[in-house]
Design a protein around this motif. Structure first.
Motif, PDB file in Angstrom:
ATOM      1  N   GLY A   9     -25.589  -7.837 -10.077  1.00 36.04           N
ATOM      2  CA  GLY A   9     -26.070  -8.787 -11.094  1.00 36.04           C
ATOM      3  C   GLY A   9     -26.079 -10.194 -10.516  1.00 36.04           C
ATOM      4  O   GLY A   9     -25.133 -10.967 -10.684  1.00 36.04           O
ATOM      5  N   GLN A  50     -27.806   0.391  -6.213  1.00 34.10           N
ATOM      6  CA  GLN A  50     -26.402   0.191  -6.557  1.00 34.10           C
ATOM      7  C   GLN A  50     -25.478   1.030  -5.683  1.00 34.10           C
ATOM      8  O   GLN A  50     -24.419   0.571  -5.254  1.00 34.10           O
ATOM      9  CB  GLN A  50     -26.244   0.595  -8.022  1.00 34.10           C
ATOM     10  CG  GLN A  50     -24.955   0.193  -8.633  1.00 34.10           C
ATOM     11  CD  GLN A  50     -25.063   0.360 -10.111  1.00 34.10           C
ATOM     12  OE1 GLN A  50     -25.631  -0.471 -10.807  1.00 34.10           O
ATOM     13  NE2 GLN A  50     -24.547   1.460 -10.617  1.00 34.10           N
ATOM     14  N   LEU A  64     -23.439  -9.091 -15.545  1.00 36.83           N
ATOM     15  CA  LEU A  64     -24.653  -8.530 -16.138  1.00 36.83           C
ATOM     16  C   LEU A  64     -24.890  -9.072 -17.545  1.00 36.83           C
ATOM     17  O   LEU A  64     -23.982  -9.616 -18.169  1.00 36.83           O
ATOM     18  CB  LEU A  64     -24.517  -7.003 -16.162  1.00 36.83           C
ATOM     19  CG  LEU A  64     -24.447  -6.367 -14.761  1.00 36.83           C
ATOM     20  CD1 LEU A  64     -23.865  -4.960 -14.821  1.00 36.83           C
ATOM     21  CD2 LEU A  64     -25.830  -6.371 -14.108  1.00 36.83           C
ATOM     22  N   THR A  73     -24.213   0.673 -16.213  1.00 38.61           N
ATOM     23  CA  THR A  73     -24.027   0.392 -14.784  1.00 38.61           C
ATOM     24  C   THR A  73     -22.740   1.035 -14.264  1.00 38.61           C
ATOM     25  O   THR A  73     -22.687   1.517 -13.134  1.00 38.61           O
ATOM     26  CB  THR A  73     -23.989  -1.137 -14.556  1.00 38.61           C
ATOM     27  OG1 THR A  73     -25.226  -1.673 -15.000  1.00 38.61           O
ATOM     28  CG2 THR A  73     -23.784  -1.494 -13.108  1.00 38.61           C
ATOM     29  N   VAL A 124     -23.196 -22.595 -15.181  1.00 38.14           N
ATOM     30  CA  VAL A 124     -23.733 -22.543 -13.811  1.00 38.14           C
ATOM     31  C   VAL A 124     -23.161 -23.658 -12.941  1.00 38.14           C
ATOM     32  O   VAL A 124     -22.991 -23.475 -11.739  1.00 38.14           O
ATOM     33  CB  VAL A 124     -25.280 -22.598 -13.763  1.00 38.14           C
ATOM     34  CG1 VAL A 124     -25.889 -21.293 -14.196  1.00 38.14           C
ATOM     35  CG2 VAL A 124     -25.832 -23.722 -14.570  1.00 38.14           C
TER      36      VAL A 124
HETATM   37  P1  NAD Z   1     -28.927 -13.745 -15.893  1.00 37.43           P
HETATM   38  O1  NAD Z   1     -29.863 -13.058 -16.829  1.00 37.43           O
HETATM   39  O2  NAD Z   1     -29.371 -14.953 -15.155  1.00 37.43           O
HETATM   40  O3  NAD Z   1     -28.405 -12.688 -14.796  1.00 37.43           O
HETATM   41  C1  NAD Z   1     -28.234 -11.328 -15.033  1.00 37.43           C
HETATM   42  C2  NAD Z   1     -28.735 -10.590 -13.799  1.00 37.43           C
HETATM   43  O4  NAD Z   1     -28.468  -9.200 -13.952  1.00 37.43           O
HETATM   44  C3  NAD Z   1     -30.247 -10.720 -13.591  1.00 37.43           C
HETATM   45  O5  NAD Z   1     -30.506 -11.164 -12.274  1.00 37.43           O
HETATM   46  C4  NAD Z   1     -30.764  -9.305 -13.819  1.00 37.43           C
HETATM   47  O6  NAD Z   1     -31.899  -8.995 -13.022  1.00 37.43           O
HETATM   48  C5  NAD Z   1     -29.568  -8.482 -13.432  1.00 37.43           C
HETATM   49  N1  NAD Z   1     -29.537  -7.126 -13.975  1.00 37.43           N
HETATM   50  C6  NAD Z   1     -29.828  -6.726 -15.234  1.00 37.43           C
HETATM   51  N2  NAD Z   1     -29.615  -5.394 -15.361  1.00 37.43           N
HETATM   52  C7  NAD Z   1     -29.179  -4.968 -14.144  1.00 37.43           C
HETATM   53  C8  NAD Z   1     -28.780  -3.704 -13.643  1.00 37.43           C
HETATM   54  N3  NAD Z   1     -28.790  -2.605 -14.406  1.00 37.43           N
HETATM   55  N4  NAD Z   1     -28.392  -3.622 -12.344  1.00 37.43           N
HETATM   56  C9  NAD Z   1     -28.388  -4.732 -11.557  1.00 37.43           C
HETATM   57  N5  NAD Z   1     -28.753  -5.954 -11.984  1.00 37.43           N
HETATM   58  C10 NAD Z   1     -29.139  -6.067 -13.264  1.00 37.43           C
HETATM   59  O7  NAD Z   1     -27.604 -14.038 -16.730  1.00 37.43           O
HETATM   60  P2  NAD Z   1     -26.410 -15.055 -16.370  1.00 37.43           P
HETATM   61  O8  NAD Z   1     -26.695 -16.352 -16.980  1.00 37.43           O
HETATM   62  O9  NAD Z   1     -26.095 -14.942 -14.918  1.00 37.43           O
HETATM   63  O10 NAD Z   1     -25.230 -14.378 -17.229  1.00 37.43           O
HETATM   64  C11 NAD Z   1     -24.602 -13.162 -16.844  1.00 37.43           C
HETATM   65  C12 NAD Z   1     -23.429 -12.889 -17.776  1.00 37.43           C
HETATM   66  O11 NAD Z   1     -22.526 -14.000 -17.731  1.00 37.43           O
HETATM   67  C13 NAD Z   1     -23.813 -12.724 -19.254  1.00 37.43           C
HETATM   68  O12 NAD Z   1     -22.998 -11.734 -19.826  1.00 37.43           O
HETATM   69  C14 NAD Z   1     -23.527 -14.088 -19.848  1.00 37.43           C
HETATM   70  O13 NAD Z   1     -23.249 -14.014 -21.230  1.00 37.43           O
HETATM   71  C15 NAD Z   1     -22.330 -14.516 -19.030  1.00 37.43           C
HETATM   72  N6  NAD Z   1     -22.140 -15.981 -18.891  1.00 37.43           N
HETATM   73  C16 NAD Z   1     -23.188 -16.815 -18.617  1.00 37.43           C
HETATM   74  C17 NAD Z   1     -22.960 -18.181 -18.463  1.00 37.43           C
HETATM   75  C18 NAD Z   1     -24.078 -19.157 -18.144  1.00 37.43           C
HETATM   76  O14 NAD Z   1     -23.857 -20.378 -18.249  1.00 37.43           O
HETATM   77  N7  NAD Z   1     -25.245 -18.691 -17.715  1.00 37.43           N
HETATM   78  C19 NAD Z   1     -21.671 -18.690 -18.582  1.00 37.43           C
HETATM   79  C20 NAD Z   1     -20.611 -17.809 -18.810  1.00 37.43           C
HETATM   80  C21 NAD Z   1     -20.872 -16.454 -18.968  1.00 37.43           C
END
Ligand code: NAD
Length: 294
Positions: A9, A50, A64, A73, A124
């Motif tokens: 992910g 994977q 994810l 997954t 981020v």
């Molecule tokens: P994102 O959508 O940018 O990244 C998720 C990634 O997972 C994508 O690249 C997608 O292609 C990949 N993916 C989806 N299904 C997959 C699979 N079956 N196998 C492999 N890869 C797969 O999301 P993000 O912003 O990176 O957030 C990820 C997690 O972190 C979420 O649960 C979110 O709630 C949490 N989060 C995000 C933030 C933020 O600021 N963005 C902060 C804290 C927590």
């Protein structure tokens, strides 16, 4: 270092977290369903599937979008448990339902693996800087063994309790974050519409009782703080769709214990409305743009 690590992910958060592991000397294999994302971590070994990523890895980190994807997954027909080495440690950093974290943890231990739920706070910017806060649920000794790895991506690693406790802490934090972000957008928009200078208003709030992370570190008004999504057309950052997801999860947890969460419900509806109006993939500070109008 910790032997071979697998990172599944590689999105907005995962790419930056994996990048810090590589920069701090770890051997990291990465996999993402979107090949371009998987290639975004210089120095990591890009895997085509994977299975290739998790084979022989001592620690497998997942970052994810949601609980269904995490469950599939890890436990799915072609999931991590089918291909990883027995005894390896799975650390899920995604934000998901505490109940799903508990279910996945139980199945993982039954199959001879270890599991921690370790959702993060810091966005981020925190992922990029390696200053995330990890909120961890699961066995304390297992956490002690994972601590050096997590500290390469974060500044705080906090044990919250048994399996699922990390997710509960994370959802409580995020509902507060979502509500204060909306409040900050509301106050900034009102003041600016009434003729106040945005910089002046922000500087007043930031030494007054309205101050929060949303006003000080991530002010939603474009141009006030450099290098954050509000100053980049709300690109990247914490997507509206993900915040809406987290608020829905918090409401689900509230149902389990009959806790009233009135502002969580309102914030959830506001983010759902943004999502239906084309803001779904924008950063969550775009509530400001939504309220401001054209
Ligand atoms: P994102 O959508 O940018 O990244 C998720 C990634 O997972 C994508 O690249 C997608 O292609 C990949 N993916 C989806 N299904 C997959 C699979 N079956 N196998 C492999 N890869 C797969 O999301 P993000 O912003 O990176 O957030 C990820 C997690 O972190 C979420 O649960 C979110 O709630 C949490 N989060 C995000 C933030 C933020 O600021 N963005 C902060 C804290 C927590």
């Amino acid at each position: 270092n910790a032997g071979t690590l697998a990172f599944i992910g590689i999105g907005n958060m995962g790419s930056r977290m994996a990048n810090n592991l590589v920069k701090k000397g770890e051997t990291v294999r990465v996999f993402d369903l979107t090949p371009a994302n998987a290639k975004s971590v210089p120095g990591a070994q890009v895997c085509n599937n994977q299975e290739e990523a998790v084979k022989d890895a001592s620690v497998i980190i997942t970052m994810l979008p949601n609980g269904d994807i995490v469950k599939d997954t890890v436990l799915g027909t072609n999931g991590i448990l089918k291909h990883a080495s027995k005894g390896s440690l799975l650390i899920d950093c995604s934000t998901i339902q505490p109940q799903v974290a508990q279910e996945v943890s139980k199945a993982t231990y039954s199959a001879g693996f270890k599991f921690l739920d370790a959702p993060v706070s810091g966005g981020v910017t925190g992922a990029e800087a390696g200053t995330l806060t990890f909120m961890v649920g699961g066995d304390k000794q297992v956490l002690n063994s994972a601590d050096p790895i997590l500290m390469k991506m974060g500044a705080n690693v906090l044990h919250c309790g048994d399996s699922g406790a990390g997710q509960i802490a994370k959802l409580c934090n995020n509902l507060i974050l979502a509500i204060t972000m909306i409040g900050t957008c509301e106050g900034m928009n009102l003041g600016i519409k009434m003729g106040l200078d945005p910089k002046t208003l922000a500087s007043i709030i930031n030494v007054s009782t309205g101050r929060s992370w949303s006003s000080q570190t991530y002010n939603p008004v474009p141009g006030l703080i450099e290098k954050i999504p509000p100053s980049n057309d709300y690109k990247g950052g914490f997507a509206v769709n993900l915040v809406a997801k987290d608020l829905g999860l918090a409401e689900g947890v509230a149902l389990l214990c009959n806790a009233p969460v009135p502002l969580t419900a309102a914030a959830h509806q506001i983010y759902r409305a943004l999502s239906c109006n084309g803001y779904g993939n924008k950063d969550f500070a775009s509530v400001y743009q939504f309220l401001k109008g054209n």
